[in-house]
Write a protein that holds these residues in place. Structure first.
Motif, PDB file in Angstrom:
ATOM      1  N   LEU A 130      39.775  36.042  46.551  1.00  0.00           N
ATOM      2  CA  LEU A 130      40.516  36.722  45.483  1.00  0.00           C
ATOM      3  C   LEU A 130      41.863  36.056  45.236  1.00  0.00           C
ATOM      4  O   LEU A 130      42.179  35.692  44.095  1.00  0.00           O
ATOM      5  N   ALA A 152      35.176  39.417  44.391  1.00  0.00           N
ATOM      6  CA  ALA A 152      36.468  38.751  44.224  1.00  0.00           C
ATOM      7  C   ALA A 152      36.550  38.033  42.883  1.00  0.00           C
ATOM      8  O   ALA A 152      37.531  38.195  42.147  1.00  0.00           O
ATOM      9  N   VAL A 198      38.903  38.824  39.600  1.00  0.00           N
ATOM     10  CA  VAL A 198      39.789  37.769  39.102  1.00  0.00           C
ATOM     11  C   VAL A 198      39.530  37.499  37.636  1.00  0.00           C
ATOM     12  O   VAL A 198      40.469  37.371  36.838  1.00  0.00           O
TER      13      VAL A 198
END
Length: 111
Positions: A7, A47, A51
């Protein structure tokens, strides 16, 4: 731990590098820190999904979602939010498969 690593590094890289760098980050982090393929896939998927949502919103909110709305119309989607979800799903799949590949390559190499 793997989730946090992917992440943070993908978020930082997302502002200055092309989209495919998230796949490399997920692969490398899972190669070194991943334990099981399923866990790595979920960590990479979640993750990179988060994002890509954050990066898309950072770029779309300042212009009031004008470009995202036009692209959604181009793909016959009901709104820009569906486009955002589809984009994040694609990114999540890329991140998840890359992370899972990292763990599997490490296993194949006998580490």
């Amino acid at each position: 731990m793997l989730f946090i690593l992917i992440l943070i590094l993908s978020l930082i890289a997302g502002f200055i590098t092309p989209w495919w760098v998230a796949a490399i980050i997920a692969f490398v982090m899972a190669f070194y820190a991943g334990k099981r393929p399923g866990q790595a896939f979920l960590s990479g998927f979640a993750a990179v999904f988060i994002v890509w949502v954050v990066l898309a919103l950072v770029k779309s909110i300042p212009n009031n979602h004008v470009l995202a709305s036009r692209v959604a119309v181009l793909f016959h989607l009901p709104g820009w939010s569906i486009l955002l979800i589809l984009t994040a799903l694609i990114g999540g799949l890329v991140g998840g498969m890359s992370a899972m590949s990292g763990v599997l390559v490490r296993r194949a190499l006998g580490r």
